[in-house]
Design an enzyme around this catalytic site. Structure first.
Site, PDB file in Angstrom:
ATOM      1  N   LYS A   1       0.809  -1.227   0.000  1.00 28.80           N
ATOM      2  CA  LYS A   1       0.000   0.000   0.000  1.00 28.80           C
ATOM      3  C   LYS A   1       0.835   1.266   0.000  1.00 28.80           C
ATOM      4  O   LYS A   1       0.404   2.293  -0.517  1.00 28.80           O
ATOM      5  CB  LYS A   1      -0.970   0.022   1.199  1.00 28.80           C
ATOM      6  CG  LYS A   1      -2.130  -0.947   1.052  1.00 28.80           C
ATOM      7  CD  LYS A   1      -3.274  -0.545   1.974  1.00 28.80           C
ATOM      8  CE  LYS A   1      -4.458  -1.482   1.846  1.00 28.80           C
ATOM      9  NZ  LYS A   1      -5.491  -1.228   2.842  1.00 28.80           N
TER      10      LYS A   1
ATOM     11  N   LYS B   1      -5.316 -11.900  -5.920  1.00 27.40           N
ATOM     12  CA  LYS B   1      -6.561 -12.160  -5.182  1.00 27.40           C
ATOM     13  C   LYS B   1      -7.708 -11.268  -5.671  1.00 27.40           C
ATOM     14  O   LYS B   1      -7.465 -10.152  -6.149  1.00 27.40           O
ATOM     15  CB  LYS B   1      -6.350 -12.021  -3.674  1.00 27.40           C
ATOM     16  CG  LYS B   1      -6.185 -10.609  -3.195  1.00 27.40           C
ATOM     17  CD  LYS B   1      -6.258 -10.525  -1.658  1.00 27.40           C
ATOM     18  CE  LYS B   1      -6.098  -9.073  -1.247  1.00 27.40           C
ATOM     19  NZ  LYS B   1      -6.211  -8.755   0.135  1.00 27.40           N
TER      20      LYS B   1
ATOM     21  N   LYS C   1     -11.342  -5.463  -3.778  1.00 23.24           N
ATOM     22  CA  LYS C   1     -12.124  -4.259  -4.091  1.00 23.24           C
ATOM     23  C   LYS C   1     -11.284  -3.254  -4.856  1.00 23.24           C
ATOM     24  O   LYS C   1     -11.807  -2.377  -5.523  1.00 23.24           O
ATOM     25  CB  LYS C   1     -12.571  -3.531  -2.817  1.00 23.24           C
ATOM     26  CG  LYS C   1     -12.939  -4.397  -1.675  1.00 23.24           C
ATOM     27  CD  LYS C   1     -13.467  -3.620  -0.479  1.00 23.24           C
ATOM     28  CE  LYS C   1     -13.191  -4.429   0.781  1.00 23.24           C
ATOM     29  NZ  LYS C   1     -14.091  -4.349   1.849  1.00 23.24           N
TER      30      LYS C   1
END
Ligand code: TYM
Length: 331
Positions: free
Chosen positions: A110, A193, A196
């Site tokens: 991130k 994976k 969202k």
């Protein structure tokens, strides 16, 4: 058993969340005491639009209730309404070495190339997650496989605090994975994976997708040209095929081997429509309930308030012990 788990209220619930975690929440609440929460304090570790965050929180409650979370049995709330999460996180942050945090995979992903500009909250994210479960003396934490490293950190944080303060304030929590669905992958790339944050909407099935969209996404899912094999090992180098078989098994509460026993020798021309039918049959009633529930924001707010009140009472004794263990004077 005390079950505790959370979900970030960023965007829609998707099939990865549902099969990896929420389906287990619904199952576990039948026999155990459960606390489920919206990780809104985690959501603000990256920039957020405030109005969108509030709307996402309420929508997520509607989605969780639609998926089967029973708010009479289970305690459902948002972190921001239970200040003990943030308070305990601070106490734990002060006892967690920075070296444990900047090697966490999620922080590396991130923060990317902008480590210096990332918030301190993003670095401390896993410690707040540890506080989330330790504050309730959770014994089991139902999550997808992507949370493994965070759960291991929570155990390390608990052990270090107990050890350093020569107390037994915290219980060490175990991860609890969905058997067939601990890792649901993207429909476009079987090696990443379902998430969202994937820019391609075709990569995931949202719990809000209508029947045609679900069927279309499964039809367009990336696959290979081989028929399905008879043995599980033969799926090892076929990530997309393995993922679709896993999704079928998880939806059907069976195992990947049982799915292969039924479909071995058949190609995706036959398997994909069967999978689409199964997905639509399971997700369509959840979507209808979601659409009805999300209209009633008063009812949603009442659920969160009631849940928070129950959660605050359960959190307090551990918080008190943690302060006392550190010698902090309070009333
Ligand atoms: P979040 O919001 O990313 O995801 C919520 C749950 O869904 C699972 N999940 C998946 N499972 C299988 N396959 C996938 N593709 C997939 N994508 C998501 C996640 O593993 C998770 O169980 N950090 C957490 C939220 C959190 C939390 C906690 C969880 C905060 N505090 C304390 C447990 C305990 C997160 O971002 O989950």
């Amino acid at each position: 058993m005390r079950i505790v788990s959370g979900i970030q209220p960023t965007g829609n619930l998707h099939l990865g969340n549902y099969l990896g975690a929420i389906k287990n929440w619904v199952k576990l609440q039948q026999e155990s005491e459960c606390l489920f929460f919206l990780a809104d304090l985690h959501a603000i570790t990256v920039p957020n639009d405030p109005a969108e965050l509030s709307a996402n929180c309420r929508n997520m409650v509607a989605a969780l209730v639609a998926a089967g979370v029973d708010t009479k049995k289970s305690i459902l709330f948002n972190q921001a309404r239970v200040p003990a999460h943030a308070e305990l996180a601070w106490l734990l942050i002060c006892n967690t070495p920075m070296g444990w945090l900047d090697r966490m995979t999620q922080f590396k992903e991130k923060s990317g190339k902008h480590k210096q500009r990332s918030s301190l909250g993003l670095l401390g994210y896993p410690v707040l997650q540890a506080a989330d479960v330790l504050i309730y003396q959770a014994t089991h934490v139902p999550v997808g496989e992507d949370q493994r490293q965070h759960l291991e950190l929570a155990r390390d944080v608990a052990a270090k605090f107990n050890n350093d303060s020569k107390t037994e304030v915290f219980t060490s929590p175990e991860a609890y994975y969905g058997a067939a669905a601990a890792r649901i992958m993207s429909l476009r790339d079987g090696t990443s994976k379902m998430s969202k944050s994937d820019p391609s909407d075709l990569s995931r099935i949202n719990m809000t997708d209508d029947d045609d969209t679900i069927a279309k996404k499964i039809k367009k899912a990336r696959t290979d040209a081989e028929p399905l094999p008879a043995k599980l090992e033969e799926l090892e180098n076929r990530p997309e095929a393995k993922n679709l078989v896993g999704i079928y098994a998880a939806l059907n509460d069976s195992t990947a081997q049982a799915v292969l026993d039924q479909y071995a020798g058949q190609g995706f021309g036959a398997f994909k429509p069967a999978l689409a039918d199964l997905a639509v049959a399971q997700l369509s009633p959840i979507r209808s309930r979601y659409e009805a529930l999300r209209e009633d924001t008063d009812a949603i707010d009442a659920i969160l308030r009631d849940g928070a009140q129950r959660a605050r009472a359960l959190a307090q004794p551990t918080l008190d012990k943690a302060y006392a263990a550190l010698g902090l004077l309070r009333d």
